[in-house]
Design a protein around this motif. Structure first.
Motif, mmCIF file in Angstrom:
data_model
loop_
_atom_site.group_PDB
_atom_site.id
_atom_site.type_symbol
_atom_site.label_atom_id
_atom_site.label_comp_id
_atom_site.label_asym_id
_atom_site.label_seq_id
_atom_site.Cartn_x
_atom_site.Cartn_y
_atom_site.Cartn_z
ATOM 1 N N CYS A 9 34.175 -12.836 -3.883
ATOM 2 C CA CYS A 9 34.369 -11.522 -3.278
ATOM 3 C C CYS A 9 34.099 -11.599 -1.781
ATOM 4 C CB CYS A 9 33.434 -10.503 -3.925
ATOM 5 S SG CYS A 9 33.535 -8.853 -3.198
ATOM 6 N N LYS A 10 35.033 -11.059 -0.984
ATOM 7 C CA LYS A 10 34.860 -11.122 0.458
ATOM 8 C C LYS A 10 33.835 -10.121 0.971
ATOM 9 C CE LYS A 10 38.413 -8.190 2.534
ATOM 10 N NZ LYS A 10 39.592 -8.242 3.391
ATOM 11 N N ASP A 11 33.455 -9.128 0.142
ATOM 12 C CA ASP A 11 32.454 -8.153 0.566
ATOM 13 C C ASP A 11 31.035 -8.581 0.205
ATOM 14 O OD1 ASP A 11 34.406 -6.554 1.650
ATOM 15 O OD2 ASP A 11 34.361 -5.055 0.063
ATOM 16 N N CYS A 12 30.804 -8.912 -1.069
ATOM 17 C CA CYS A 12 29.435 -9.200 -1.510
ATOM 18 C C CYS A 12 29.164 -10.690 -1.720
ATOM 19 C CB CYS A 12 29.113 -8.428 -2.786
ATOM 20 S SG CYS A 12 29.997 -8.999 -4.254
ATOM 21 N N ALA A 14 29.888 -12.477 -4.299
ATOM 22 C CA ALA A 14 29.721 -12.832 -5.712
ATOM 23 C C ALA A 14 31.004 -13.460 -6.251
ATOM 24 C CB ALA A 14 29.366 -11.595 -6.524
ATOM 25 N N GLU A 15 30.836 -14.346 -7.204
ATOM 26 C CA GLU A 15 31.988 -14.931 -7.878
ATOM 27 C C GLU A 15 32.472 -13.956 -8.951
ATOM 28 O OE1 GLU A 15 30.997 -18.773 -9.415
ATOM 29 O OE2 GLU A 15 31.154 -19.716 -7.446
ATOM 30 N N PHE A 16 33.787 -13.909 -9.138
ATOM 31 C CA PHE A 16 34.370 -13.103 -10.210
ATOM 32 C C PHE A 16 35.589 -13.832 -10.735
ATOM 33 C CE2 PHE A 16 36.504 -11.763 -6.377
ATOM 34 C CZ PHE A 16 37.812 -11.477 -6.734
ATOM 35 N N VAL A 17 35.978 -13.507 -11.964
ATOM 36 C CA VAL A 17 37.083 -14.199 -12.620
ATOM 37 C C VAL A 17 38.350 -13.350 -12.529
ATOM 38 C CG1 VAL A 17 37.929 -15.149 -14.793
ATOM 39 C CG2 VAL A 17 35.509 -15.377 -14.186
ATOM 40 N N PHE A 18 39.405 -13.961 -12.033
ATOM 41 C CA PHE A 18 40.746 -13.381 -12.015
ATOM 42 C C PHE A 18 41.403 -13.888 -13.290
ATOM 43 C CE2 PHE A 18 45.068 -13.415 -9.637
ATOM 44 C CZ PHE A 18 45.337 -12.120 -10.006
ATOM 45 N N THR A 19 41.388 -13.047 -14.329
ATOM 46 C CA THR A 19 41.768 -13.489 -15.672
ATOM 47 C C THR A 19 43.281 -13.706 -15.801
ATOM 48 O OG1 THR A 19 42.091 -11.259 -16.525
ATOM 49 C CG2 THR A 19 39.851 -12.173 -16.669
ATOM 50 N N VAL A 20 43.653 -14.378 -16.859
ATOM 51 C CA VAL A 20 45.060 -14.593 -17.178
ATOM 52 C C VAL A 20 45.777 -13.258 -17.313
ATOM 53 C CG1 VAL A 20 46.634 -15.448 -18.959
ATOM 54 C CG2 VAL A 20 44.695 -16.848 -18.248
ATOM 55 N N GLY A 21 45.141 -12.314 -18.001
ATOM 56 C CA GLY A 21 45.740 -10.988 -18.186
ATOM 57 C C GLY A 21 45.965 -10.273 -16.861
ATOM 58 N N GLU A 22 44.986 -10.368 -15.960
ATOM 59 C CA GLU A 22 45.135 -9.742 -14.644
ATOM 60 C C GLU A 22 46.250 -10.416 -13.845
ATOM 61 O OE1 GLU A 22 40.586 -8.217 -13.768
ATOM 62 O OE2 GLU A 22 41.052 -10.338 -13.501
ATOM 63 N N THR A 36 40.772 -9.902 -3.506
ATOM 64 C CA THR A 36 39.771 -10.505 -2.621
ATOM 65 C C THR A 36 38.399 -9.890 -2.835
ATOM 66 O OG1 THR A 36 40.336 -8.944 -0.873
ATOM 67 C CG2 THR A 36 41.463 -11.072 -0.840
ATOM 68 N N ARG A 37 38.330 -8.848 -3.680
ATOM 69 C CA ARG A 37 37.063 -8.178 -3.961
ATOM 70 C C ARG A 37 36.816 -8.147 -5.468
ATOM 71 N NH1 ARG A 37 39.369 -5.341 0.259
ATOM 72 N NH2 ARG A 37 38.040 -5.203 2.100
ATOM 73 N N CYS A 38 35.536 -8.207 -5.839
ATOM 74 C CA CYS A 38 35.166 -8.090 -7.251
ATOM 75 C C CYS A 38 35.384 -6.650 -7.710
ATOM 76 C CB CYS A 38 33.703 -8.499 -7.448
ATOM 77 S SG CYS A 38 32.494 -7.411 -6.659
ATOM 78 N N ARG A 39 35.337 -6.437 -8.998
ATOM 79 C CA ARG A 39 35.593 -5.110 -9.568
ATOM 80 C C ARG A 39 34.636 -4.059 -8.995
ATOM 81 N NH1 ARG A 39 38.344 -3.745 -14.180
ATOM 82 N NH2 ARG A 39 38.420 -5.945 -14.725
ATOM 83 N N ASP A 40 33.332 -4.393 -8.879
ATOM 84 C CA ASP A 40 32.364 -3.424 -8.349
ATOM 85 C C ASP A 40 32.670 -3.047 -6.904
ATOM 86 O OD1 ASP A 40 31.015 -3.384 -10.772
ATOM 87 O OD2 ASP A 40 29.483 -4.825 -10.122
ATOM 88 N N ALA A 44 33.710 0.623 -5.482
ATOM 89 C CA ALA A 44 32.926 1.265 -4.425
ATOM 90 C C ALA A 44 33.810 1.619 -3.238
ATOM 91 C CB ALA A 44 31.789 0.342 -3.978
ATOM 92 N N ARG A 45 34.718 0.745 -2.903
ATOM 93 C CA ARG A 45 35.640 0.988 -1.790
ATOM 94 C C ARG A 45 36.551 2.182 -2.092
ATOM 95 N NH1 ARG A 45 37.977 -1.914 2.601
ATOM 96 N NH2 ARG A 45 40.243 -1.909 2.503
ATOM 97 N N LYS A 46 37.013 2.255 -3.321
ATOM 98 C CA LYS A 46 37.880 3.364 -3.731
ATOM 99 C C LYS A 46 37.129 4.693 -3.656
ATOM 100 C CE LYS A 46 40.852 4.731 -7.561
ATOM 101 N NZ LYS A 46 41.336 4.385 -8.893
ATOM 102 N N VAL A 47 35.891 4.720 -4.137
ATOM 103 C CA VAL A 47 35.082 5.936 -4.094
ATOM 104 C C VAL A 47 34.836 6.357 -2.649
ATOM 105 C CG1 VAL A 47 32.768 6.844 -4.552
ATOM 106 C CG2 VAL A 47 33.992 5.606 -6.335
ATOM 107 N N ASN A 48 34.478 5.418 -1.793
ATOM 108 C CA ASN A 48 34.206 5.733 -0.387
ATOM 109 C C ASN A 48 35.448 6.217 0.334
ATOM 110 O OD1 ASN A 48 31.485 5.124 -0.546
ATOM 111 N ND2 ASN A 48 31.787 2.989 0.035
#
Length: 92
Positions: A9-12, A14-22, A36-40, A44-48
């Motif tokens: 994640c370019k913001d925090c 943290a590592e996150f998985v870009f799944t096959v389904g995604e 480029t960003r994790c789900r959290d 948070a960006r969407k809410v802000n």
């Protein structure tokens, strides 16, 4: 064809998985860029982004009919601005 990918994640950071389904969903929708960003951080960006209240609007004159209108961006002289009706008519 696709495999799970571990991204950072370019913001925090943290590592996150870009799944096959995604990845399949992105391909189906024609998206060219990987996330480029994790789900959290995306959530948070969407809410802000939506919490900022009403958008700042700017006065403009429609290049097609000459009517006064407002747009959610600062108009520049290099591109024509259209009112809602003219914009819809141009789209089709």
């Amino acid at each position: 064809m696709y495999e799970d990918k571990t991204l950072v994640c370019k913001d925090c950071g943290a590592e996150f998985v870009f799944t096959v389904g995604e990845q399949e969903f992105f391909a189906e929708k024609g998206f060219q860029n990987i996330p480029t960003r994790c789900r959290d951080c995306r959530q948070a960006r969407k809410v802000n982004r939506n919490a900022g209240g009403p958008r700042e609007m700017h006065d403009a004159i429609c290049a097609e009919c000459g009517a006064e209108t407002q747009v959610p961006f600062l108009p520049k002289n290099d591109k024509p601005i259209y009112c809602s009706e003219c914009f819809a008519a141009r789209r089709g």
